[in-house]
Structure formats: C-alpha cells, structure tokens
Scaffold this motif. Structure first.
Motif, PDB file in Angstrom:
ATOM      1  N   LEU A 179      12.260  -3.688  -8.706  1.00 48.90           N
ATOM      2  CA  LEU A 179      12.375  -3.187 -10.044  1.00 48.90           C
ATOM      3  C   LEU A 179      13.427  -4.023 -11.107  1.00 48.90           C
ATOM      4  CD1 LEU A 179      13.126   0.470  -9.167  1.00 48.90           C
ATOM      5  CD2 LEU A 179      11.384  -0.378 -10.981  1.00 48.90           C
ATOM      6  N   VAL A 180      14.418  -4.453 -10.489  1.00 46.48           N
ATOM      7  CA  VAL A 180      15.518  -5.157 -11.550  1.00 46.48           C
ATOM      8  C   VAL A 180      15.034  -6.628 -11.861  1.00 46.48           C
ATOM      9  CG1 VAL A 180      17.840  -6.080 -11.629  1.00 46.48           C
ATOM     10  CG2 VAL A 180      17.329  -3.565 -10.705  1.00 46.48           C
ATOM     11  N   SER A 235       0.846  -1.391   0.103  1.00 45.72           N
ATOM     12  CA  SER A 235      -0.062  -0.143   0.033  1.00 45.72           C
ATOM     13  C   SER A 235       0.746   1.236  -0.004  1.00 45.72           C
ATOM     14  CB  SER A 235      -0.882   0.019   1.020  1.00 45.72           C
ATOM     15  OG  SER A 235      -0.081   0.001   2.402  1.00 45.72           O
ATOM     16  N   LEU A 236       2.220   1.090  -0.174  1.00 45.63           N
ATOM     17  CA  LEU A 236       2.942   2.384  -0.305  1.00 45.63           C
ATOM     18  C   LEU A 236       2.764   3.274  -1.494  1.00 45.63           C
ATOM     19  CD1 LEU A 236       6.412   0.718   0.865  1.00 45.63           C
ATOM     20  CD2 LEU A 236       4.617   2.234   2.451  1.00 45.63           C
ATOM     21  N   PRO A 237       2.561   4.443  -1.155  1.00 48.80           N
ATOM     22  CA  PRO A 237       2.336   5.355  -2.486  1.00 48.80           C
ATOM     23  C   PRO A 237       3.496   5.705  -3.175  1.00 48.80           C
ATOM     24  CG  PRO A 237       2.654   6.835  -0.512  1.00 48.80           C
ATOM     25  CD  PRO A 237       2.691   5.197  -0.006  1.00 48.80           C
ATOM     26  N   GLY A 238       3.515   6.194  -4.465  1.00 45.48           N
ATOM     27  CA  GLY A 238       4.580   6.662  -5.248  1.00 45.48           C
ATOM     28  C   GLY A 238       5.038   5.535  -6.027  1.00 45.48           C
ATOM     29  N   SER A 239       6.025   5.514  -6.833  1.00 42.41           N
ATOM     30  CA  SER A 239       6.760   4.675  -7.879  1.00 42.41           C
ATOM     31  C   SER A 239       8.022   3.978  -7.186  1.00 42.41           C
ATOM     32  CB  SER A 239       7.315   5.215  -8.918  1.00 42.41           C
ATOM     33  OG  SER A 239       8.632   6.075  -8.597  1.00 42.41           O
ATOM     34  N   ARG A 240       8.369   2.655  -7.408  1.00 37.52           N
ATOM     35  CA  ARG A 240       9.355   1.914  -6.731  1.00 37.52           C
ATOM     36  C   ARG A 240      10.589   2.510  -7.063  1.00 37.52           C
ATOM     37  NH1 ARG A 240       7.695  -4.101  -9.281  1.00 37.52           N
ATOM     38  NH2 ARG A 240       7.813  -3.033 -10.994  1.00 37.52           N
ATOM     39  N   ARG A 241      10.786   3.088  -8.143  1.00 36.42           N
ATOM     40  CA  ARG A 241      12.043   3.716  -8.586  1.00 36.42           C
ATOM     41  C   ARG A 241      12.280   4.909  -7.498  1.00 36.42           C
ATOM     42  NH1 ARG A 241      13.842   7.962 -11.853  1.00 36.42           N
ATOM     43  NH2 ARG A 241      15.746   7.669 -12.824  1.00 36.42           N
ATOM     44  N   ALA A 242      11.267   5.753  -7.300  1.00 39.89           N
ATOM     45  CA  ALA A 242      11.337   6.814  -6.254  1.00 39.89           C
ATOM     46  C   ALA A 242      11.721   6.446  -4.983  1.00 39.89           C
ATOM     47  CB  ALA A 242      10.036   7.616  -6.065  1.00 39.89           C
ATOM     48  N   TRP A 243      11.234   5.188  -4.215  1.00 37.37           N
ATOM     49  CA  TRP A 243      11.413   4.759  -3.022  1.00 37.37           C
ATOM     50  C   TRP A 243      12.789   4.400  -3.246  1.00 37.37           C
ATOM     51  CZ3 TRP A 243       8.941   5.369   1.355  1.00 37.37           C
ATOM     52  CH2 TRP A 243       7.933   5.362   1.230  1.00 37.37           C
ATOM     53  N   LEU A 244      13.425   3.850  -4.302  1.00 35.35           N
ATOM     54  CA  LEU A 244      14.685   3.162  -4.355  1.00 35.35           C
ATOM     55  C   LEU A 244      15.668   4.393  -4.151  1.00 35.35           C
ATOM     56  CD1 LEU A 244      17.025   1.108  -4.901  1.00 35.35           C
ATOM     57  CD2 LEU A 244      16.610   1.432  -7.225  1.00 35.35           C
ATOM     58  N   LEU A 245      15.567   5.348  -4.930  1.00 35.41           N
ATOM     59  CA  LEU A 245      16.594   6.497  -4.851  1.00 35.41           C
ATOM     60  C   LEU A 245      16.486   7.370  -3.647  1.00 35.41           C
ATOM     61  CD1 LEU A 245      16.010   7.815  -8.650  1.00 35.41           C
ATOM     62  CD2 LEU A 245      17.752   6.363  -7.729  1.00 35.41           C
ATOM     63  N   GLY A 246      15.052   7.441  -3.047  1.00 33.40           N
ATOM     64  CA  GLY A 246      15.026   8.125  -1.843  1.00 33.40           C
ATOM     65  C   GLY A 246      15.883   7.389  -0.810  1.00 33.40           C
ATOM     66  N   ALA A 247      15.715   5.959  -0.809  1.00 35.20           N
ATOM     67  CA  ALA A 247      16.566   5.203   0.249  1.00 35.20           C
ATOM     68  C   ALA A 247      17.815   5.286   0.005  1.00 35.20           C
ATOM     69  CB  ALA A 247      15.685   3.850   0.108  1.00 35.20           C
ATOM     70  N   LEU A 248      18.317   5.360  -1.105  1.00 36.12           N
ATOM     71  CA  LEU A 248      19.749   5.563  -1.271  1.00 36.12           C
ATOM     72  C   LEU A 248      20.223   6.742  -0.959  1.00 36.12           C
ATOM     73  CD1 LEU A 248      20.356   3.641  -4.733  1.00 36.12           C
ATOM     74  CD2 LEU A 248      20.955   2.941  -2.653  1.00 36.12           C
ATOM     75  N   ALA A 249      19.457   7.934  -1.159  1.00 33.89           N
ATOM     76  CA  ALA A 249      19.722   9.178  -0.468  1.00 33.89           C
ATOM     77  C   ALA A 249      19.778   9.282   0.937  1.00 33.89           C
ATOM     78  CB  ALA A 249      18.990  10.211  -0.996  1.00 33.89           C
ATOM     79  N   VAL A 250      18.863   8.512   1.672  1.00 36.28           N
ATOM     80  CA  VAL A 250      18.771   8.714   2.969  1.00 36.28           C
ATOM     81  C   VAL A 250      19.861   7.826   3.605  1.00 36.28           C
ATOM     82  CG1 VAL A 250      17.497   7.654   5.008  1.00 36.28           C
ATOM     83  CG2 VAL A 250      16.421   9.042   3.136  1.00 36.28           C
ATOM     84  N   ALA A 271      20.219   6.067 -10.813  1.00 39.55           N
ATOM     85  CA  ALA A 271      19.260   6.951 -11.481  1.00 39.55           C
ATOM     86  C   ALA A 271      19.341   6.952 -12.757  1.00 39.55           C
ATOM     87  CB  ALA A 271      19.107   8.525 -10.879  1.00 39.55           C
ATOM     88  N   LEU A 272      20.682   6.907 -13.349  1.00 39.96           N
ATOM     89  CA  LEU A 272      21.161   6.834 -14.834  1.00 39.96           C
ATOM     90  C   LEU A 272      20.741   5.374 -15.471  1.00 39.96           C
ATOM     91  CD1 LEU A 272      24.234   9.088 -14.956  1.00 39.96           C
ATOM     92  CD2 LEU A 272      22.055   9.641 -15.696  1.00 39.96           C
ATOM     93  N   LEU A 273      20.950   4.495 -14.780  1.00 36.59           N
ATOM     94  CA  LEU A 273      20.856   3.313 -15.276  1.00 36.59           C
ATOM     95  C   LEU A 273      19.752   2.412 -15.024  1.00 36.59           C
ATOM     96  CD1 LEU A 273      24.204   1.646 -13.844  1.00 36.59           C
ATOM     97  CD2 LEU A 273      23.813   2.317 -16.234  1.00 36.59           C
ATOM     98  N   ILE A 274      18.779   2.724 -14.237  1.00 35.21           N
ATOM     99  CA  ILE A 274      17.443   2.019 -13.964  1.00 35.21           C
ATOM    100  C   ILE A 274      16.436   3.083 -14.292  1.00 35.21           C
ATOM    101  CG2 ILE A 274      15.830   1.186 -12.149  1.00 35.21           C
ATOM    102  CD1 ILE A 274      18.278  -0.073 -10.707  1.00 35.21           C
ATOM    103  N   PRO A 275      15.863   2.940 -15.458  1.00 36.28           N
ATOM    104  CA  PRO A 275      14.936   3.970 -15.807  1.00 36.28           C
ATOM    105  C   PRO A 275      13.544   4.020 -15.293  1.00 36.28           C
ATOM    106  CG  PRO A 275      15.109   2.164 -17.460  1.00 36.28           C
ATOM    107  CD  PRO A 275      16.128   1.981 -16.365  1.00 36.28           C
ATOM    108  N   GLY A 276      12.393   4.903 -15.509  1.00 35.34           N
ATOM    109  CA  GLY A 276      11.349   4.906 -15.040  1.00 35.34           C
ATOM    110  C   GLY A 276      10.657   3.270 -15.277  1.00 35.34           C
ATOM    111  N   GLU A 277       9.564   3.145 -14.820  1.00 40.69           N
ATOM    112  CA  GLU A 277       8.641   2.051 -14.892  1.00 40.69           C
ATOM    113  C   GLU A 277       7.856   1.795 -16.192  1.00 40.69           C
ATOM    114  OE1 GLU A 277       7.660   0.327 -11.016  1.00 40.69           O
ATOM    115  OE2 GLU A 277       7.824   2.410 -10.514  1.00 40.69           O
TER     116      GLU A 277
END
Length: 409
Positions: free
Chosen positions: A133-134, A72-87, A194-200
C-alpha cells in the motif's frame, strides 16, 4: 513538481506505514524480547521453552510472508492490513490470560506457542500489505525517498516497546499486564493506521514508474542460478540464524549477568533507536561499495555485537552490542532482498520467496537451538558463538559480490 496536497498525502502515507510497521513488527513481533525476563520470573518458563515459543512465532512469520505474497487473496490490501494489525493486538492480549500461567503440565507452552504462531502470521501479513500500500503510492506520488521514514517504523516500534515495558514495570505491572498493554497499544495503532492510510484510490502508478511497467519475465542468459545468487541465498539463511538468538534473548542474557542488572530496557531501547535510521544509512553505503560488500560489512559488525553480548561484563559493552545489532539487522534484511533482485535473471517474485524461505528457516532454528544449548550449558555463550560463526560465514559468502550496481532501498 508535486503539489502541497500530494506532498501531504505522501507524508501521511509514510507516517501511517511507520505506525503499521512499528505496531506489527516492533511491538507484535519483537515485544517478546523485553517481556521474556518477566515471564521467566513469573511463570517458571525455561530458556528451552522460551526458544520453542519464539520459534513458533518465526515459523508463523515465514508461512505468513509466503502466503501474503500470493496474488489470489480476496479483498482489499487495506482490509488485510487492518485485519492483520487487529489479530496482532488480540493475540498479544491473549498471552496474558490467567489460564495460561500455570506451568504444571507443559500444555501452556503449546498454547503460548500457538498464540505466537498466529501473531507471526499477522506480523507478516501486516508487513506485506503495508509495503504494498505505502511503497506503491509513494512511487505514484513521486516521493519514493519517504520509504526511509516508512522502514524506520520497526526500530521506532522496538524503542516504544522498550519504553512501555520499562515504565509499566516501574509501576509494578506483572508479565501478563505487559502483554495486555502491548496488545492495547497495537489496537490503538491500528486505529491510527486506518485514519492515515485511506482506501485504494490511487492504484494506478505514475507513468514510467517501476510499478506501472508490465511485468515481464527476463529470459536467462544461460540456464541455472548464478553462483553469487546461490551464495547470497545461503548467506541470508545464516544471517537469519545469526541475528535472532541475540534479538530474542538479549534481555535474558543481561538478566543472568549480575553486573548488568537493570540494563534490559536500556539495551532494547538502544536496539530500536539504532535500527530506526539504519535503512537510510545502509542505502548510502550500498551506493559507495555495492550490495555484496555492504552485506558482508554489516554481517561482520553484527557478529561483533553478538559475541560482545555474551563476553562483555560492562554496561558500555552490552549497550554497544545492542547498538551493533540494531544498526545492522534491518539493513541486512533489506540489502539481501535488493541484492537478490539485482542478481536474478527471471521472475523476481520467485527469488524473493526463496530468500524469505532461507531467512525464515535460519530464524526459526535460532531460538530453539539457543534454548536447547542453554539447558546443556547453563548460559547462552555457546549458542551466541555459533551465531557469530554463522554471521562470519555469511560475510565471506557475500563479500565477493561487491559491484557498485546495488539497488537503492
């Protein structure tokens, strides 16, 4: 036959996933191990306090893995991935704040613990969403074999962190500088991901693939959990306890042995280099002897490495201990989940959550337990022997499940 474009995209996705796992897990989750000896020297951190900080990270990882698995998490999986890496990168950098470096009142230990707790959450989210994603898209592109490249990211990240810490230490960097560099490396890696894994764009799986089939509940042949699955759940928790003490404190163990001086970085590099190809190798072993026996074999090998880490006083012995740890811990992690899926009659998401919880409890208890025993005994021998015993029991619990019907990883 796949086109050159699809082959290139598959390689791009697997490479992006490798970098994501390398930064979130190999650096974000495990860099505490090579930095810990320098923190002990620079701050007066005790093994018990280090165990508390490590435990906070593993509790965060456990809760993060369970939370990230919710649908039930909102947003895209790519956004969650990049956000988690930033954190992950930012919390590593925050470990270097000078305000946290005076251990007068003990408050700093709790701040370090909070940062590592958040970092654990981020690592888990990165793992879950990178895998979603992968691996889904590799299946869609008809290149599931590249998952071995993806999973090698953890070992590659561990090896990178060992080299990074060793090189910076030789230039005179302090413990806080090591944390800063680790955080910066993670943020740079996030940019590469972010460059290697594109949007869904490729959400739909290929017809006939596992992910394209509708999810159906498999009715149980009879009520209750199979005995083999119960044993596996318990064994997975014992494995979490058994591997994590050496994985957390191996650099400190080496630092406390004068005959092994200077081998901290080399040992952690060996862990990473042996972990990188381990998933591929254990997958081949599973096909020959089955999932249960493969897990048992890996647990016994790891038990030997854990015992060797505290009983060996030679460089060859400690590097062999590191190799046995690296060659097994990722393999057991993956094989345990795949064997649980094979043994499950109903909703597989539920059993994966149960396995994650069992592993997480054992993993979270390990560093705290080892730090406490170190205060009582002055070394890590008793804690490592307890870990060795846990791994031997785990092997005994899983050995009967030796069917050759194990799933590929």
């Amino acid at each position: 036959m796949s086109s050159p474009a699809s082959r290139f995209l598959a390689l791009r996705l697997a490479s992006g996933g490798l970098i994501a796992l390398g930064s979130a897990m190999g650096i974000g989750r495990f860099v505490f191990t090579p930095i810990l000896p320098f923190m002990v020297e620079g701050t007066g951190l005790t093994p018990a306090q280090a165990g508390q900080i490590a435990t906070a990270n593993f509790i965060g990882y456990l809760l993060g893995a369970l939370a990230a698995s919710m649908g039930s998490l909102p947003g895209s999986r790519r956004a969650w991935l990049l956000g988690a890496l930033a954190v992950s990168g930012l919390t590593s950098m925050a470990m270097s704040f000078p305000a946290f470096s005076s251990f007068g009142t003990g408050v700093d230990v709790w701040l370090f613990s909070l940062l590592r707790f958040v970092s654990g959450l981020a690592s888990a989210f990165a793992l879950v969403f990178a895998s979603a994603l992968v691996l889904d898209r590799l299946a869609f592109l008809g290149r599931p074999g590249l998952s071995a490249l993806y999973f090698s990211g953890v070992g590659a990240g561990i090896a990178f962190s060992a080299i990074l810490v060793a090189v910076l230490n030789r230039t005179g960097a302090s413990w806080d500088g090591l944390w800063n560099a680790s955080g910066v490396a993670t943020l740079i890696a996030a940019g590469a991901v972010a460059l290697l894994i594109p949007g869904e764009d490729h959400k739909r799986a290929a017809p006939g693939s596992a992910s394209s089939a509708p999810v159906r509940e498999t009715p149980a042949a009879r009520p209750g959990t199979p005995p083999a699955l119960k044993r596996l759940i318990l064994a997975y928790g014992l494995f979490g306890f058994g591997y994590v003490i050496t994985a957390t404190f191996i650099a400190v163990i080496i630092r406390e042995a004068p005959a092994l001086a200077g081998l901290e970085a080399a040992s952690w590099l060996v862990v990473g280099l042996t972990a990188a190809p381990s998933i591929y190798i254990w997958n081949k072993i599973v096909q020959r002897i089955g999932g249960g026996r493969s897990i048992a074999l890996a647990c016994l090998l790891e038990a030997g490495g854990v015992a060797l880490s505290v009983f060996s006083s030679s460089p060859v012995g400690i590097l062999l201990a590191a190799a046995l740890l690296g060659a097994t811990f990722m393999g057991i992690t993956a094989m345990g989940l795949m064997e649980a899926r094979r043994l499950t009659r109903g909703d597989q998401r539920r059993i994966l959550a149960v396995m994650t919880a069992s592993f997480g409890v054992g993993q979270s208890l390990g560093p705290w337990f080892a730090g406490y025993l170190h205060e009582l005994s002055g070394d890590f021998t008793s804690a490592s022997l307890a870990a060795t015993a846990a791994l031997i029991v785990a092997a005994a619990l899983t050995a009967p499940g030796g069917s050759r019907n194990g799933s590929r990883m």
